[in-house]
Write a protein that holds these residues in place. Structure first.
Motif, PDB file in Angstrom:
ATOM      1  N   ILE A 786       0.893  -1.357   0.079  1.00  0.00           N
ATOM      2  CA  ILE A 786      -0.077   0.001  -0.071  1.00  0.00           C
ATOM      3  C   ILE A 786       0.798   1.183  -0.016  1.00  0.00           C
ATOM      4  CG2 ILE A 786      -1.747   1.195   1.155  1.00  0.00           C
ATOM      5  CD1 ILE A 786      -2.763  -1.284   2.491  1.00  0.00           C
ATOM      6  N   ALA A 787       1.123   1.888  -1.097  1.00  0.00           N
ATOM      7  CA  ALA A 787       2.066   3.007  -1.468  1.00  0.00           C
ATOM      8  C   ALA A 787       1.291   4.340  -1.482  1.00  0.00           C
ATOM      9  CB  ALA A 787       2.803   2.694  -2.631  1.00  0.00           C
ATOM     10  N   GLY A 788       2.252   5.297  -1.091  1.00  0.00           N
ATOM     11  CA  GLY A 788       1.542   6.661  -1.004  1.00  0.00           C
ATOM     12  C   GLY A 788       2.117   7.278  -2.388  1.00  0.00           C
ATOM     13  N   ASN A 789       1.154   8.309  -2.848  1.00  0.00           N
ATOM     14  CA  ASN A 789       1.366   9.044  -4.146  1.00  0.00           C
ATOM     15  C   ASN A 789       1.660   8.430  -5.243  1.00  0.00           C
ATOM     16  OD1 ASN A 789       1.742  11.434  -5.456  1.00  0.00           O
ATOM     17  ND2 ASN A 789       4.137  11.593  -4.939  1.00  0.00           N
ATOM     18  N   ASP A 790       1.098   7.246  -5.711  1.00  0.00           N
ATOM     19  CA  ASP A 790       0.895   6.474  -6.375  1.00  0.00           C
ATOM     20  C   ASP A 790       2.267   5.319  -6.691  1.00  0.00           C
ATOM     21  OD1 ASP A 790      -1.489   7.139  -7.522  1.00  0.00           O
ATOM     22  OD2 ASP A 790      -0.922   8.583  -8.520  1.00  0.00           O
ATOM     23  N   GLY A 791       2.574   5.409  -5.339  1.00  0.00           N
ATOM     24  CA  GLY A 791       4.046   4.465  -5.384  1.00  0.00           C
ATOM     25  C   GLY A 791       5.245   5.290  -5.300  1.00  0.00           C
ATOM     26  N   ARG A 792       5.127   6.687  -5.464  1.00  0.00           N
ATOM     27  CA  ARG A 792       6.400   7.510  -5.573  1.00  0.00           C
ATOM     28  C   ARG A 792       6.690   8.144  -4.270  1.00  0.00           C
ATOM     29  NH1 ARG A 792       9.204   6.223  -9.954  1.00  0.00           N
ATOM     30  NH2 ARG A 792       8.134   6.423 -11.921  1.00  0.00           N
ATOM     31  N   TYR A 793       7.626   7.064  -3.180  1.00  0.00           N
ATOM     32  CA  TYR A 793       8.306   7.772  -2.432  1.00  0.00           C
ATOM     33  C   TYR A 793       7.388   8.152  -1.045  1.00  0.00           C
ATOM     34  CZ  TYR A 793      11.263  11.304  -0.300  1.00  0.00           C
ATOM     35  OH  TYR A 793      11.937  12.233   0.537  1.00  0.00           O
ATOM     36  N   LEU A 794       6.308   8.398  -0.977  1.00  0.00           N
ATOM     37  CA  LEU A 794       5.653   8.749   0.190  1.00  0.00           C
ATOM     38  C   LEU A 794       5.699   7.544   1.275  1.00  0.00           C
ATOM     39  CD1 LEU A 794       2.872  11.160  -0.568  1.00  0.00           C
ATOM     40  CD2 LEU A 794       5.250  11.737   0.476  1.00  0.00           C
ATOM     41  N   TYR A 807       9.481   4.640  -0.179  1.00  0.00           N
ATOM     42  CA  TYR A 807       9.271   3.947  -1.503  1.00  0.00           C
ATOM     43  C   TYR A 807       9.358   4.725  -2.479  1.00  0.00           C
ATOM     44  CZ  TYR A 807       7.638   0.008  -4.549  1.00  0.00           C
ATOM     45  OH  TYR A 807       7.436  -0.813  -5.404  1.00  0.00           O
ATOM     46  N   GLY A 808      10.038   4.685  -3.595  1.00  0.00           N
ATOM     47  CA  GLY A 808      10.201   5.591  -4.808  1.00  0.00           C
ATOM     48  C   GLY A 808      11.406   5.274  -5.518  1.00  0.00           C
ATOM     49  N   ASP A 834      14.662   9.969 -17.795  1.00  0.00           N
ATOM     50  CA  ASP A 834      13.111  10.154 -17.451  1.00  0.00           C
ATOM     51  C   ASP A 834      12.559   9.754 -16.347  1.00  0.00           C
ATOM     52  OD1 ASP A 834      10.454   9.879 -18.098  1.00  0.00           O
ATOM     53  OD2 ASP A 834      10.813   8.445 -19.917  1.00  0.00           O
ATOM     54  N   TYR A 835      12.161  10.468 -15.363  1.00  0.00           N
ATOM     55  CA  TYR A 835      11.539  10.143 -14.022  1.00  0.00           C
ATOM     56  C   TYR A 835      10.537   9.192 -14.074  1.00  0.00           C
ATOM     57  CZ  TYR A 835       9.563  10.947  -9.506  1.00  0.00           C
ATOM     58  OH  TYR A 835       9.070  10.713  -8.240  1.00  0.00           O
ATOM     59  N   ASN A 836       9.599   9.321 -15.172  1.00  0.00           N
ATOM     60  CA  ASN A 836       8.348   8.203 -15.170  1.00  0.00           C
ATOM     61  C   ASN A 836       8.909   6.923 -15.480  1.00  0.00           C
ATOM     62  OD1 ASN A 836       6.394  10.198 -14.578  1.00  0.00           O
ATOM     63  ND2 ASN A 836       7.016  11.135 -16.920  1.00  0.00           N
ATOM     64  N   ALA A 837      10.175   6.655 -16.131  1.00  0.00           N
ATOM     65  CA  ALA A 837      10.650   5.509 -16.482  1.00  0.00           C
ATOM     66  C   ALA A 837      11.242   4.761 -15.345  1.00  0.00           C
ATOM     67  CB  ALA A 837      11.487   5.553 -17.698  1.00  0.00           C
ATOM     68  N   ALA A 838      11.747   5.606 -14.269  1.00  0.00           N
ATOM     69  CA  ALA A 838      12.539   5.115 -13.163  1.00  0.00           C
ATOM     70  C   ALA A 838      11.797   4.112 -12.359  1.00  0.00           C
ATOM     71  CB  ALA A 838      12.907   6.468 -12.166  1.00  0.00           C
ATOM     72  N   GLY A 839      12.645   2.999 -11.808  1.00  0.00           N
ATOM     73  CA  GLY A 839      12.260   2.068 -11.046  1.00  0.00           C
ATOM     74  C   GLY A 839      11.424   2.732  -9.626  1.00  0.00           C
ATOM     75  N   ASN A 840      11.135   1.670  -8.851  1.00  0.00           N
ATOM     76  CA  ASN A 840      10.789   2.071  -7.507  1.00  0.00           C
ATOM     77  C   ASN A 840      11.438   1.131  -6.462  1.00  0.00           C
ATOM     78  OD1 ASN A 840       8.593   3.868  -7.784  1.00  0.00           O
ATOM     79  ND2 ASN A 840       6.928   2.584  -8.370  1.00  0.00           N
ATOM     80  N   PHE A 841      12.163   1.593  -5.495  1.00  0.00           N
ATOM     81  CA  PHE A 841      12.906   1.032  -4.438  1.00  0.00           C
ATOM     82  C   PHE A 841      12.612   1.396  -3.088  1.00  0.00           C
ATOM     83  CE2 PHE A 841      15.028   1.683  -8.350  1.00  0.00           C
ATOM     84  CZ  PHE A 841      15.759   0.503  -8.450  1.00  0.00           C
ATOM     85  N   ILE A 842      12.736   0.793  -2.204  1.00  0.00           N
ATOM     86  CA  ILE A 842      12.874   1.168  -0.755  1.00  0.00           C
ATOM     87  C   ILE A 842      14.160   1.736  -0.698  1.00  0.00           C
ATOM     88  CG2 ILE A 842      13.036   0.644   1.907  1.00  0.00           C
ATOM     89  CD1 ILE A 842      11.712  -2.234   0.767  1.00  0.00           C
ATOM     90  N   VAL A 843      13.919   3.391  -0.526  1.00  0.00           N
ATOM     91  CA  VAL A 843      14.981   4.075  -0.186  1.00  0.00           C
ATOM     92  C   VAL A 843      15.084   4.752   1.048  1.00  0.00           C
ATOM     93  CG1 VAL A 843      14.822   4.972  -2.750  1.00  0.00           C
ATOM     94  CG2 VAL A 843      13.428   5.914  -0.895  1.00  0.00           C
ATOM     95  N   GLY A 844      14.419   4.091   1.858  1.00  0.00           N
ATOM     96  CA  GLY A 844      14.770   4.898   3.429  1.00  0.00           C
ATOM     97  C   GLY A 844      13.702   4.344   4.521  1.00  0.00           C
ATOM     98  N   ASN A 845      14.165   4.348   5.536  1.00  0.00           N
ATOM     99  CA  ASN A 845      13.144   3.773   6.680  1.00  0.00           C
ATOM    100  C   ASN A 845      13.199   4.831   7.866  1.00  0.00           C
ATOM    101  OD1 ASN A 845      11.889   2.188   8.992  1.00  0.00           O
ATOM    102  ND2 ASN A 845      13.165   0.384   8.496  1.00  0.00           N
TER     103      ASN A 845
END
Length: 1014
Positions: A786-794, A807-808, A834-845
């Motif tokens: 369950i991701a925030g902001n369409d999976g982009r980092y929130l 996550y983003g 291309d930001y829209n082509a970037a993958g999604n990762f766990i970038v912090g906790n």
């Protein structure tokens, strides 16, 4: 009539304990081995109710009959002694008992135990350890002092929210805050605004006992999933009246200034960003007149607007707007007065306290006037009654939440070429970047909250015999709050409306009754049994009303009665109840084998009929190995106890009083009132339940000069409550359901040591370390994310990861060839611009892996030094404002100084992409704005001097201490923001953690104080 009665009662209480005195003896109580002074030792005239306590230097003074008397001297960790006193001087030495701290009384739910006999994990913080701390919230005083207790202020705003987690987060949507119980009565943790705990004067507190494992906390059942903080206030003792007066005064500063571009740097980088966006390579200098409608022409036109009467080309104005957000004259002042004493039948504690603390932000302040009266009266040898009551008025100057343009911290966006004053000496109203000037909101507006809080209880206790007693308690927590706002026509909210005003009113009423029996009996000198059984009932009711208006004829008329147009308003009411039955039994055999069993049945109105009641049991075992025969005769290990516990606790707070019900509300249609369904019912909604295992070791070496405890635990929470979306054709948008599970597991280590103990010098240390790993183990059905902001980092919820992980996209720095912002594709190796082509990762906790506290206490003759370091490690912070203030000059906001390291030419290796005005080069949410949040902080330092006993006697005092204290004096961190202790207020929650969006840094305070006893 009431005032006269209270005055007569006070005179009676004070005179009754002093009338018999005929002569006086004084002296000093010291350690027989080291010669060190023993403070807070009890000195009682045997056979009477007269008594006193020693001061910090071990001195005492007490009235005795002229013919002499026997004094009974006792202190925790020492063998009691009786001495004869007939002269004017009586000095006494005490021998260490060898069980230092083990005979310390610890408060548990509905009773007390000595620490040696505990089978659960309870952390104790003495009120004297945090006394006179210059902070407004009692939770902040606990920071770094108890293992496994994570305390984090949302920001440096005074009187605002403070997050407290005991052994990690246990819920996604319900409350993660512990239950607070004051003198046996649970208090409300609800508030319309600010922090309700800031209404309590912690100088009235005798001790904080923090129930961490399920065995200790399960007696509170459905309220205890997040731990329990038992707060015991000070009580009177038999003996002469003891007056204490403490005054304190200090200065407040920010812990850190972040640093922004000055005027020459701002102009240079803004023009560079505009030229880059115009993409006119090779033309230097560039005349914007030759290129109409260019970015450079636009930028220089803005500079002309921002600078007004000054000349930005000659750097005529260079305003440091960051400094304008802070109050340079912020102060703290406090005064506490108390009186305590009594007879063998009547004991009393009275206090009056005043606190005035300016926040470091302009417009932010807190004033609190509080009083307390604790009375206990023995009606007969079997029956006693009592009263514990506090009343406070808190007046707070509040500021807007962090994401509002009117909040002071967003003033940093203003251009340094903009003057603070116009040519007439008035505040400048020039256009300033995208926002209004927040300083005008402070100068021409107000936001004031006034809170009245009454917390108290009355009780009666009847002892049927020496073994059996019954206690009944009735407590209330009444909170009335009014928030009053006004903003003039030049402010953010008043622009275009000729002024804006708003009034909000909140009332919370909680009443609670506890009724329980206690049985204590020792059989054959080997079997020790204590049992408690009873019931509890709590009712909570809240009401809220709001009204707002516009069109004020004059800025001096700021009440809504002067508004020309009332724009709207609302009101609402809510209610919930708890009914509980509980029991606990403690059994000790042969002074070494310990068993504790407890159970509680809770019924809550929050849930549907089929799930309204829950049962919460717990069991624990302990073995005092050091009492065994095979352990006798050795001198290395003085104490060893093994213990283990299991328990089930619940959670029913934080997601609404009517969570399971289908709700209807009033609506307006064409001027007519009607009804509309507002909430989808879920009769199957049930308790969140936490199942916890704990194994611990308590130990002591060398006559307990080194002692400590080690605990490992695992807590699994099931049936997590969460609001999930439902199909739109149902007529609803979401529904509360039980959907998942979460676990916390960790290790806690506590070490205490008496390093040096001589006649004149003492040094002791304490260290606590707590490691915690949080993990979501299940979400709804097959859902794993369950991701925030369409999976982009929130902050997101991901099975197998901690709650709220970031996550983003993963930022890869600036492209060395052209300065484009780069991101990693999903393979984690290849990059793209291309930001829209970037993958999604766990970038912090945002959840720390380790929290720690390290304290040292030193004493030399009359001097005392206490130093506490506090640290947080292994977490990350999301700089949510990075896309505005560290944004490669994407717009006209002033930029942080790290943007000077931008990409400028091919071959540059940097983390700051090329400056492009309006270009959006790397400003979207990504790991670019995620930083390590590790820090170590010098949390508090107190240096005190106790005046000599001879001088104190001549001044007719019992004690006198002068001290200087500092809070948050040093912070060691790599975090680039204002402060690593941050959880920005407008979005703070269980899932949304670790965000920094223009949040104020913590307060650095330096104070001096004087404490007198007589």
């Amino acid at each position: 009539m009431m005032k006269s009665t209270l005055l007569l009662l006070l005179v009676f209480l004070l005179s009754g304990s002093m009338a018999w005195a005929q002569t006086t003896t004084s002296g000093k109580i010291t350690d027989s081995k080291s010669g060190a002074a023993i403070s807070n030792a009890s000195v009682i005239v045997k056979g009477t109710s007269s008594g006193t306590s020693t001061g910090q230097d071990g001195s005492f003074r007490i009235d005795i009959p002229s013919g002499g008397a026997t004094l009974v001297i006792s202190s925790l960790g020492y063998t009691s002694k009786e001495v004869s006193a007939s002269g004017t001087t009586t000095n006494v030495t005490l021998d260490a008992s060898g069980t230092k701290n083990l005979d310390e009384v610890v408060v548990v739910g509905f009773g007390t135990r000595i620490k040696k006999d505990l089978t659960g994990n309870i952390a104790k913080v003495k009120g004297s350890d945090v006394q006179n701390m210059p902070v407004t919230n009692l939770n902040q005083a606990l920071q770094g002092r108890a293992a496994g207790v994570f305390v984090e202020a949302n920001s440096g705003k005074v009187g605002e929210g403070v997050k407290v987690l005991i052994r990690g987060s246990g819920s996604i949507s319900a409350s993660n805050s512990p239950l607070y119980v004051i003198d046996g009565i649970p208090i409300s943790n609800n508030s319309y605004s600010g922090s309700p705990i800031s209404d309590i004067n912690f100088n009235d507190v005798e001790s904080f006992d923090i129930l961490k494992d399920a065995s200790a906390a399960a007696i509170y059942g459905s309220r205890a999933a997040n731990g329990v903080v038992l707060i015991t206030t000070k009580k009177g003792r038999s003996g002469k009246t003891n007056f204490q007066v403490n005054s304190q005064y200090g200065v407040n500063k920010p812990t850190h200034y972040r640093g922004f571009l000055n005027a020459p740097e701002y102009v240079a980088l803004l023009r560079e960003a505009a030229i880059n966006s115009d993409n006119l390579d090779g033309i230097d200098p560039l005349d914007p007149a030759q290129y109409p409608d260019s970015w450079l022409e636009f930028a220089e036109g803005r500079l002309d607007r921002y600078s007004g009467w000054s000349d930005w080309r000659t750097n005529q104005t260079n305003t440091n707007w960051e400094k304008k957000a802070f109050d340079p004259d912020a102060m703290t002042s406090a005064l506490d007065i108390s009186a305590s004493g009594g007879t063998d039948r009547t004991k009393y504690y009275l206090s009056l306290s005043y606190l005035n603390q300016d926040g470091i932000l302009i417009g932010n302040r807190l004033k609190r006037l509080s009083s307390r009266i604790n009375l206990e009266q023995a009606v007969s040898d079997k029956f006693k009654i009592g009263l514990n009551m506090s009343l406070s008025q808190t007046s707070a100057g509040r500021v807007q939440v962090d994401n509002e343009f009117a909040t002071p911290m967003q003033i940093v966006a203003l251009s340094p070429v903009t003057p603070f004053y116009d040519q007439d000496g008035n505040l400048s109203t020039l256009p300033v970047t995208t926002y209004n000037n927040p300083y005008i909101d402070y100068a021409e507006g107000k936001f004031k909250a006034v809170i009245y809080r009454n917390i108290g209880n009355i009780f009666g206790q009847y002892n049927f015999s020496r073994s059996l007693s019954f206690r009944t308690e009735f407590g209330v927590d009444i909170q009335n709050q009014n928030d009053d706002q006004f903003y003039g026509p030049n402010t953010t909210y008043g622009t275009g409306s000729n002024g804006y005003g708003e009034s909000d009113w909140f009332r919370g009423l909680t009443y609670n009754t506890n009724n329980y029996f206690t049985f204590k009996k020792n059989f054959s000198q080997k079997h020790d049994l204590e049992a408690v059984a009873g019931m509890s009932f709590q009712d909570y009711n809240s009401e809220f009303a709001n009204v707002y208006g516009e069109q004020f004829p004059n800025q001096q008329l700021q009440k809504l009665a002067s508004a020309g147009l009332i724009k709207g308003g609302t009101s609402r009411e809510s209610n919930s109840t708890f009914l509980s039955y509980f029991a606990r039994a403690n059994y000790k055999f042969n002074n070494r084998y310990l068993v504790t069993l407890s159970g509680r049945v809770d019924g809550s109105s929050v849930f549907g009929n089929d799930n309204r009641y829950g049962f919460f049991p717990a069991a624990s075992l302990g073995w005092i190995v050091s009492e065994e025969n095979f352990m006798q005769g050795q001198k290395l290990l003085s104490f060893l106890k093994l213990r283990g516990s299991w328990g089930l606790t619940g959670n029913a707070d934080g997601f609404g009083d009517f969570a399971s019900r289908g709700l209807w509300g009033g609506v307006a249609y064409n001027g007519t009132g009607g009804l509309a369904s507002t909430q989808l019912a879920n009769p199957d909604l049930k308790w969140e339940k936490s199942n916890q295992l704990d194994f611990g070791i308590d130990f002591g070496f060398f006559n307990n000069r080194i002692s400590g405890e080690i605990d490992v635990y695992k807590r699994k929470t099931e049936d997590l409550i969460y609001s999930v979306p439902v199909p739109g054709n149902t007529g609803y948008s979401n529904k509360l359901v039980n959907l998942g599970a979460m676990e916390n597991k960790g290790l806690e280590i506590v070490l205490n040591s008496d390093n040096v103990s001589t006649r004149n010098f003492k040094w002791s240390s304490n260290l606590n370390l707590a490691f915690n790993k949080n993990k979501i183990t299940k979400l709804d059905g097959d859902q794993t994310l369950i991701a925030g902001n369409d999976g982009r980092y929130l902050n997101s919820l991901i099975v197998g990861e901690s709650i709220g992980v970031f996550y983003g996209p993963k930022f890869a720095g600036a492209d060395p060839a052209n300065g484009d912002a780069l991101y990693y594709l999903q393979d984690g190796k290849t990059t793209t611009n291309d930001y829209n082509a970037a993958g999604n990762f766990i970038v912090g906790n945002p959840n720390p892996k380790l929290i720690a506290g390290f304290g040292n206490s030193f004493s030399y003759k009359g001097f005392e030094l206490n130093v506490l370091f506090q640290g947080v490690f292994g977490n990350q912070i999301q700089n949510g404002a990075g896309g505005f203030m560290s944004a490669s000059f994407d717009w006209f906001d002033n930029q942080t100084r790290d943007q000077l390291d931008r990409w400028q030419k091919p071959g540059d290796i940097t983390q700051v992409p090329q400056l492009r005005l309006g270009g959006g080069n790397g400003i979207s949410a990504s790991s670019r704005y995620v930083e390590d949040g590790d820090y170590v902080r010098l949390k508090s330092v107190t240096l005190a001097y106790n005046f000599p006993a001879s001088l104190i006697r001549r001044a007719k005092l019992t004690s006198a201490k002068f001290y200087v204290t500092g809070v948050n004096l040093l912070t060691f961190t790599d975090y680039k923001g204002w402060d690593p202790e941050v959880n920005t207020d407008y979005r703070a929650g269980n899932r949304n953690q670790g965000s920094d969006f223009y949040a104020a840094p913590q307060i650095k305070n330096f104070s001096v104080g004087l404490n007198l006893g007589f």
